[in-house]
Scaffold this active site. Structure first.
Site, PDB file in Angstrom:
ATOM      1  N   GLU A  43      -3.005   0.081  -4.019  1.00  9.85           N
ATOM      2  CA  GLU A  43      -2.630  -1.142  -3.324  1.00  9.85           C
ATOM      3  C   GLU A  43      -2.828  -2.410  -4.146  1.00  9.85           C
ATOM      4  O   GLU A  43      -3.598  -2.439  -5.096  1.00  9.85           O
ATOM      5  CB  GLU A  43      -3.355  -1.263  -1.985  1.00  9.85           C
ATOM      6  CG  GLU A  43      -4.856  -1.291  -2.060  1.00  9.85           C
ATOM      7  CD  GLU A  43      -5.455  -1.092  -0.669  1.00  9.85           C
ATOM      8  OE1 GLU A  43      -5.637  -2.109   0.021  1.00  9.85           O
ATOM      9  OE2 GLU A  43      -5.722   0.057  -0.291  1.00  9.85           O
ATOM     10  N   ASP A  82       0.864  -1.189   0.000  1.00  9.47           N
ATOM     11  CA  ASP A  82       0.000   0.000   0.000  1.00  9.47           C
ATOM     12  C   ASP A  82       0.896   1.232   0.000  1.00  9.47           C
ATOM     13  O   ASP A  82       1.817   1.340   0.812  1.00  9.47           O
ATOM     14  CB  ASP A  82      -0.901  -0.006   1.241  1.00  9.47           C
ATOM     15  CG  ASP A  82      -1.896   1.144   1.244  1.00  9.47           C
ATOM     16  OD1 ASP A  82      -3.079   0.907   0.942  1.00  9.47           O
ATOM     17  OD2 ASP A  82      -1.486   2.284   1.528  1.00  9.47           O
TER      18      ASP A  82
HETATM   19  P1  DGT Z   1      -1.879   5.994   3.964  1.00  6.91           P
HETATM   20  O1  DGT Z   1      -2.033   4.748   3.171  1.00  6.91           O
HETATM   21  O2  DGT Z   1      -2.550   5.940   5.298  1.00  6.91           O
HETATM   22  O3  DGT Z   1      -0.454   6.453   4.087  1.00  6.91           O
HETATM   23  O4  DGT Z   1      -2.626   7.188   3.184  1.00  6.91           O
HETATM   24  P2  DGT Z   1      -3.375   7.163   1.792  1.00  6.91           P
HETATM   25  O5  DGT Z   1      -3.690   8.569   1.453  1.00  6.91           O
HETATM   26  O6  DGT Z   1      -2.584   6.425   0.765  1.00  6.91           O
HETATM   27  O7  DGT Z   1      -4.711   6.414   2.182  1.00  6.91           O
HETATM   28  P3  DGT Z   1      -5.454   5.186   1.479  1.00  6.91           P
HETATM   29  O8  DGT Z   1      -4.494   4.119   1.117  1.00  6.91           O
HETATM   30  O9  DGT Z   1      -6.567   4.829   2.396  1.00  6.91           O
HETATM   31  O10 DGT Z   1      -6.096   5.821   0.181  1.00  6.91           O
HETATM   32  C1  DGT Z   1      -5.412   5.918  -1.062  1.00  6.91           C
HETATM   33  C2  DGT Z   1      -5.875   7.153  -1.818  1.00  6.91           C
HETATM   34  O11 DGT Z   1      -7.285   7.106  -2.006  1.00  6.91           O
HETATM   35  C3  DGT Z   1      -5.623   8.455  -1.053  1.00  6.91           C
HETATM   36  O12 DGT Z   1      -4.327   8.969  -1.298  1.00  6.91           O
HETATM   37  C4  DGT Z   1      -6.712   9.340  -1.569  1.00  6.91           C
HETATM   38  C5  DGT Z   1      -7.854   8.408  -1.860  1.00  6.91           C
HETATM   39  N1  DGT Z   1      -8.803   8.466  -0.730  1.00  6.91           N
HETATM   40  C6  DGT Z   1      -8.736   7.801   0.448  1.00  6.91           C
HETATM   41  N2  DGT Z   1      -9.756   8.122   1.247  1.00  6.91           N
HETATM   42  C7  DGT Z   1     -10.499   9.031   0.553  1.00  6.91           C
HETATM   43  C8  DGT Z   1     -11.703   9.765   0.844  1.00  6.91           C
HETATM   44  O13 DGT Z   1     -12.300   9.659   1.928  1.00  6.91           O
HETATM   45  N3  DGT Z   1     -12.160  10.593  -0.148  1.00  6.91           N
HETATM   46  C9  DGT Z   1     -11.527  10.727  -1.366  1.00  6.91           C
HETATM   47  N4  DGT Z   1     -12.032  11.524  -2.285  1.00  6.91           N
HETATM   48  N5  DGT Z   1     -10.408  10.058  -1.656  1.00  6.91           N
HETATM   49  C10 DGT Z   1      -9.893   9.234  -0.714  1.00  6.91           C
HETATM   50 CA    CA Z   2      -2.232   4.202   0.951  1.00  2.26          CA
HETATM   51 CA    CA Z   3      -4.976   2.065   0.079  1.00  2.00          CA
END
Ligand code: DGT
Ligand code: CA
Ligand code: CA
Length: 363
Positions: free
Chosen positions: A111, A9
């Site tokens: 991921e 991820d």
């Molecule tokens: P992490 O994995 O905790 O370091 O952070 P992220 O940002 O990679 O989180 P993840 O893996 O849950 O989500 C991947 C991408 O999906 C994130 O960069 C932006 C998008 N995303 C996640 N949650 C939301 C949301 O609630 N709303 C929108 N529009 N996009 C989202």
């Molecule tokens: Ca992520």
């Molecule tokens: Ca993810």
């Protein structure tokens, strides 16, 4: 046979992509925003880098909240989402991972699961080296950091990839599964949400170890057979889901935020027709006929509703799509009390358009 599964991820994915193309952002709090088309700060945070997260910014919160929380950081940056660019990054990342897997399963934009059992000969030391190589290779080629979980199955690897974020590598040897899982909070089990956790907390259970005191019958009684059995197995680290090559997407959809909340037939229909056109363009590009057609929407109180219908025969034409959507809208509005805020169209149950397949298929 013992398996070796990776879950990979990417860290703060959208925000990290932004840092890659603008390295000056790295020292600043970065928020990637989905601005709604209502203007101003209306909209939500898609994600934020770890500097911004220290101030309590996270996915899903309103942009205005994030700005408040970052008030003292004059250098904070708020960028609009650029899906096209993130998709390019996803594609490059997936290429690298694919090359390193016996079986590759794409999960979402940032991921994937890799079954590497054969290439590491079931050996966890080799697996750990391979995971490190993949991290290095991704770092060198596309400048992104990711977190990897390594274990004998998808469930534990998923938990492990989240265990030491960002830039983590967590290897759970087959004989250390219990030791790894027992102290974790109940919420770390994928599929267990806030509500379920609260129910367990009321029963004075906080960790996975606590949960093991419940037998499968109690769990089934409490959550139904399917969820009960899932939880019973999950907390013991049991999961046999295979890593499988993902089939093509099974539905296409488009959603928009309306200029104003409304339940006016003409106004909604106008918006739906445009959405139909966008969805239709995608199906046409992919050579797909569809049999299932639906509308879905978010009401002003933020609850969701949807309605769909199955056609007798698959179609692929804009007029047919619009006509069905129009009828669905009329059905829905008959007893619609709350105004609608966001509106979407989706199609599913695809079949290939005959006679238009790539000609090389016939040689
Ligand atoms: P992490 O994995 O905790 O370091 O952070 P992220 O940002 O990679 O989180 P993840 O893996 O849950 O989500 C991947 C991408 O999906 C994130 O960069 C932006 C998008 N995303 C996640 N949650 C939301 C949301 O609630 N709303 C929108 N529009 N996009 C989202
Ligand atoms: Ca992520
Ligand atoms: Ca993810």
């Amino acid at each position: 046979m013992g398996r070796v599964i990776f879950h990979i991820d990417f860290d703060y994915f959208y925000a990290q992509c932004e840092e890659v193309r603008t390295p000056e952002l790295k020292t600043k709090p970065v928020c990637v925003c989905v601005f709604s088309d209502r203007g101003g700060d209306s909209g939500a945070i898609a994600t934020a880098n770890y500097t911004a997260r220290k101030y309590g910014v996270k996915s899903g919160i309103p942009i205005s909240f994030a700005k408040k929380r970052l008030e003292e950081r004059k250098d904070a940056v708020f960028l609009p989402v650029d899906f096209e660019y993130y998709s390019e990054m996803t594609e490059k990342a997936m290429e690298i991972m694919k090359k390193n897997a016996d079986i590759f399963e794409y999960v979402g934009r940032d991921e994937a699961y890799l079954d590497v059992t054969k290439r590491v000969e079931e050996n966890f030391t080799k697996a750990s080296h391979l995971a490190q190589q993949i991290k290095n290779s991704i770092r060198t080629k596309i400048k992104l950091s990711c977190s990897i979980g390594v274990s004998p199955n998808k469930l534990i690897s998923k938990i492990a990839s989240d265990y030491q974020k960002p830039d983590g590598l967590t290897v759970v040897d087959p004989d250390k599964i219990e030791q790894f899982l027992d102290p974790l909070k109940i919420r770390t089990i994928p599929g267990i949400g806030k509500k379920t956790e609260e129910r367990f907390n009321e029963m004075n259970m906080k960790t996975i170890e606590d949960l093991k005191k419940l037998d499968v019958f109690t769990l089934n009684k409490e959550f139904g057979r399917k969820s009960g059995t899932y939880i019973y197995n999950a907390i013991r680290g049991i999961n046999n889901d295979p890593v499988k090559v993902k089939e093509e997407s099974t539905q296409y959809s488009k959603i928009t935020t309306l200029k104003k909340d409304s339940k006016d037939y003409e106004f909604l229909l106008e918006n739906l027709k445009e959405l139909c056109k966008q969805v239709y363009d995608v199906t046409k590009k992919n050579n797909k006929m569809f049999k299932s057609i639906g509308i879905y929407f978010v009401q002003s109180d933020l609850t969701n509703k949807s309605k769909s219908r199955m056609l007798k025969n698959p179609i692929n034409n804009l007029e047919g799509l619009q006509k069905n959507i129009q009828q669905l809208l009329a059905d829905v509005l008959e007893n619609q009390t709350i105004t609608i805020r966001r509106l979407g169209v989706k199609v599913a149950d695809f079949s290939e358009i005959e006679g238009q397949r790539d000609i090389t298929n016939y040689f």
